[in-house]
Design a protein around this motif. Structure first.
Motif: not given
Length: 121
Positions: A85-113
């Motif tokens: 790790l370098k000082p320039e890696d310092m940041a808030v890191y967010y995860c992201n996922a493309d998810i299809r939920t139960v009962g849905s026919y489409s995919t949505d993008k979700y983000w962590g906190q």
């Protein structure tokens, strides 16, 4: 209906390592591409790495050879192993996922906190 919960951030010295985790939970039918982004103060959010459900990966040039993204499909979890790790890696890191939920026919993008990664001696 869906939550992404991150863990593993913290303070590390330059040259050190951290492992981030992000678990998706809720009314999930299927999880497709997952990824990690980061945002440093005063900068735009940028892609760090992403991984498909078939484990194909893609990295930002700035982290190639130092970071490794992986996932456990049975746990709907994505990981980011960060080495040298370098000082320039310092940041808030967010995860992201493309998810299809139960009962849905489409995919949505979700983000962590977001989880803070601080690289400092």
């Amino acid at each position: 209906q869906v939550q992404l919960v991150e863990s593993g951030g913290g303070l590390v010295q330059p040259g050190g390592s951290l492992r981030l985790s992000c678990a998706a939970s809720g009314m999930i039918f299927s999880v497709y591409q997952m990824g990690w982004y980061r945002q440093a103060p005063g900068k735009q959010r940028e892609l760090v790495a992403r991984i498909t459900s078939g484990h194909n990966t893609n990295y930002a040039d700035s982290v190639k050879g130092r970071f490794t993204i992986s996932r456990d499909n049975s746990k709907n979890t994505v990981y980011l192993q960060m080495n040298s790790l370098k000082p320039e890696d310092m940041a808030v890191y967010y995860c992201n996922a493309d998810i299809r939920t139960v009962g849905s026919y489409s995919t949505d993008k979700y983000w962590g906190q977001g989880t803070q990664v601080t690289v400092s001696s």
